[in-house]
Design a protein around this motif. Sequence first.
Motif, PDB file in Angstrom:
ATOM      1  N   GLU A 118       0.275  24.437  -4.864  1.00 31.46           N
ATOM      2  CA  GLU A 118       1.510  23.347  -5.563  1.00 31.46           C
ATOM      3  C   GLU A 118       1.611  21.798  -5.610  1.00 31.46           C
ATOM      4  N   ASN A 119      -0.099  21.321  -4.967  1.00 34.36           N
ATOM      5  CA  ASN A 119      -0.725  19.610  -5.636  1.00 34.36           C
ATOM      6  C   ASN A 119      -1.873  20.353  -5.591  1.00 34.36           C
ATOM      7  N   VAL A 120      -2.971  20.028  -6.199  1.00 34.84           N
ATOM      8  CA  VAL A 120      -4.271  20.296  -7.012  1.00 34.84           C
ATOM      9  C   VAL A 120      -4.779  18.875  -5.633  1.00 34.84           C
ATOM     10  N   ILE A 121      -3.907  17.764  -5.918  1.00 41.92           N
ATOM     11  CA  ILE A 121      -4.682  16.281  -5.058  1.00 41.92           C
ATOM     12  C   ILE A 121      -3.546  15.175  -3.884  1.00 41.92           C
ATOM     13  N   TYR A 122      -4.395  15.657  -2.656  1.00 40.35           N
ATOM     14  CA  TYR A 122      -3.418  14.541  -1.332  1.00 40.35           C
ATOM     15  C   TYR A 122      -4.241  13.594  -1.958  1.00 40.35           C
ATOM     16  N   VAL A 123      -4.082  12.414  -1.668  1.00 34.95           N
ATOM     17  CA  VAL A 123      -4.487  10.821  -1.431  1.00 34.95           C
ATOM     18  C   VAL A 123      -3.716  10.140  -0.491  1.00 34.95           C
ATOM     19  N   LEU A 124      -4.527   9.612   0.301  1.00 32.40           N
ATOM     20  CA  LEU A 124      -3.657   8.418   1.476  1.00 32.40           C
ATOM     21  C   LEU A 124      -4.746   7.046   0.924  1.00 32.40           C
ATOM     22  N   SER A 125      -3.883   5.955   0.190  1.00 34.25           N
ATOM     23  CA  SER A 125      -5.387   4.997   0.546  1.00 34.25           C
ATOM     24  C   SER A 125      -4.509   3.801   0.843  1.00 34.25           C
ATOM     25  N   TYR A 126      -5.449   2.836   1.056  1.00 34.97           N
ATOM     26  CA  TYR A 126      -4.701   1.584   2.017  1.00 34.97           C
ATOM     27  C   TYR A 126      -5.563   0.125   1.374  1.00 34.97           C
ATOM     28  N   VAL A 127      -5.199  -1.217   1.248  1.00 36.80           N
ATOM     29  CA  VAL A 127      -5.714  -2.203   1.214  1.00 36.80           C
ATOM     30  C   VAL A 127      -4.932  -3.495   1.635  1.00 36.80           C
ATOM     31  N   ASP A 128      -6.447  -3.758   2.675  1.00 41.18           N
ATOM     32  CA  ASP A 128      -5.720  -4.923   3.253  1.00 41.18           C
ATOM     33  C   ASP A 128      -5.643  -6.017   2.612  1.00 41.18           C
ATOM     34  N   TYR A 129      -3.828  -7.144   2.447  1.00 42.46           N
ATOM     35  CA  TYR A 129      -4.149  -8.384   1.255  1.00 42.46           C
ATOM     36  C   TYR A 129      -4.782  -9.613   2.402  1.00 42.46           C
ATOM     37  N   PRO A 130      -5.399 -10.178   1.500  1.00 44.00           N
ATOM     38  CA  PRO A 130      -5.896 -11.541   2.637  1.00 44.00           C
ATOM     39  C   PRO A 130      -4.742 -12.663   2.832  1.00 44.00           C
ATOM     40  N   ALA A 131      -5.063 -12.676   4.153  1.00 45.33           N
ATOM     41  CA  ALA A 131      -4.004 -13.230   5.040  1.00 45.33           C
ATOM     42  C   ALA A 131      -3.026 -14.462   4.582  1.00 45.33           C
ATOM     43  N   SER A 171       0.042  17.273  -9.194  1.00 45.60           N
ATOM     44  CA  SER A 171       0.406  18.490 -10.095  1.00 45.60           C
ATOM     45  C   SER A 171       0.538  19.081 -10.692  1.00 45.60           C
ATOM     46  N   LEU A 172       0.893  19.992 -11.721  1.00 49.54           N
ATOM     47  CA  LEU A 172       1.274  20.000 -12.681  1.00 49.54           C
ATOM     48  C   LEU A 172       2.499  21.252 -12.524  1.00 49.54           C
ATOM     49  N   THR A 173       3.242  20.746 -13.900  1.00 54.01           N
ATOM     50  CA  THR A 173       4.135  20.740 -13.926  1.00 54.01           C
ATOM     51  C   THR A 173       4.847  22.657 -13.842  1.00 54.01           C
ATOM     52  N   GLY A 174       5.523  22.995 -13.449  1.00 55.93           N
ATOM     53  CA  GLY A 174       6.295  23.797 -12.887  1.00 55.93           C
ATOM     54  C   GLY A 174       5.367  24.720 -11.598  1.00 55.93           C
ATOM     55  N   ARG A 175       5.346  23.743 -10.806  1.00 59.81           N
ATOM     56  CA  ARG A 175       5.269  24.196  -9.663  1.00 59.81           C
ATOM     57  C   ARG A 175       6.322  24.031  -8.674  1.00 59.81           C
ATOM     58  N   GLY A 176       7.099  23.758  -8.986  1.00 59.70           N
ATOM     59  CA  GLY A 176       8.699  24.204  -8.145  1.00 59.70           C
ATOM     60  C   GLY A 176       9.259  22.342  -7.734  1.00 59.70           C
ATOM     61  N   LEU A 177       9.496  22.716  -6.419  1.00 61.04           N
ATOM     62  CA  LEU A 177      10.375  21.054  -6.275  1.00 61.04           C
ATOM     63  C   LEU A 177       9.033  20.622  -5.341  1.00 61.04           C
ATOM     64  N   SER A 178       7.901  20.955  -5.550  1.00 63.25           N
ATOM     65  CA  SER A 178       7.011  19.885  -4.516  1.00 63.25           C
ATOM     66  C   SER A 178       6.833  19.929  -3.053  1.00 63.25           C
ATOM     67  N   GLU A 179       8.056  20.872  -2.201  1.00 63.01           N
ATOM     68  CA  GLU A 179       8.166  20.785  -1.235  1.00 63.01           C
ATOM     69  C   GLU A 179       6.916  19.950  -0.249  1.00 63.01           C
ATOM     70  N   SER A 180       5.846  20.553  -0.327  1.00 61.41           N
ATOM     71  CA  SER A 180       4.638  20.636  -0.344  1.00 61.41           C
ATOM     72  C   SER A 180       4.437  18.620  -0.148  1.00 61.41           C
ATOM     73  N   SER A 181       4.370  17.989  -1.252  1.00 61.75           N
ATOM     74  CA  SER A 181       4.731  16.365  -1.529  1.00 61.75           C
ATOM     75  C   SER A 181       5.613  16.306  -0.383  1.00 61.75           C
ATOM     76  N   ASP A 182       7.249  16.643  -0.079  1.00 59.36           N
ATOM     77  CA  ASP A 182       7.451  16.213   0.524  1.00 59.36           C
ATOM     78  C   ASP A 182       7.310  15.795   1.947  1.00 59.36           C
ATOM     79  N   LYS A 183       6.869  17.204   2.715  1.00 62.56           N
ATOM     80  CA  LYS A 183       5.914  17.157   4.001  1.00 62.56           C
ATOM     81  C   LYS A 183       5.308  16.614   3.977  1.00 62.56           C
TER      82      LYS A 183
END
Length: 200
Positions: free
Chosen positions: A87-100, A175-187
């Motif tokens: 449904e999606n080809v890549i899942y990503v979580l990223s973060y960066v800390d800003y300077p104080a 993801s690529l288009t035509g894969r539905g509503l992307s319920e896995s993205s929401d999850k």
Amino acid sequence: MLRLFVLLLLSCPLVAQTARLDPEAVAAPDKSWEESRRWLQVDELAGRFRIETPGPLEHKIDTLDTAVGEQIFHTYFFKVPDLERAENVIYVLSYVDYPAGALHQDSTELVQELLRSTEESAAEALRGEVVYATEREVTGFPGRIWRIDYKEGAATARTLAFVVEQRYYELKTFSLTGRGLSESSDKFFKSFRLLSTGPG
């Protein structure tokens, strides 16, 4: 200052890789690969988050020297092995800390400006079009969700971005288009939980 941080976020190598998805290389699936998986719960204490993913996350760290000092980008990602059914080809979580002092958490207007700038810069980087965007709180913190269609509408990037104190988080699925509503993205997005580092 905001534009600088946005450009730094987009300079992460994984972001550049996702822009090269080839929609012609994958056939539309009959059934979502993610639906057949038992999702994993990942607790990352250093990143102060809990999230559910359809597979084990790889962790990549990129360090860049910038005008405001050294910035460390943490990226956790999972590439789905079965592209024909994904449904999606890549899942990503990223973060960066800003300077104080770079970002005041109580300034909702400043945070929203940062998120809108990030959205616009992401569309430019992907050479795509923002087809949906709205503000969305995440565990009580200001955030924004958007969708960018690119590769002439053949591929889609969904993003949920938010700021917690001096930390910027970004969840993405490609993801690529035509894969539905992307319920896995929401999850994936809805499973995010912030872990407390304090007592109790």
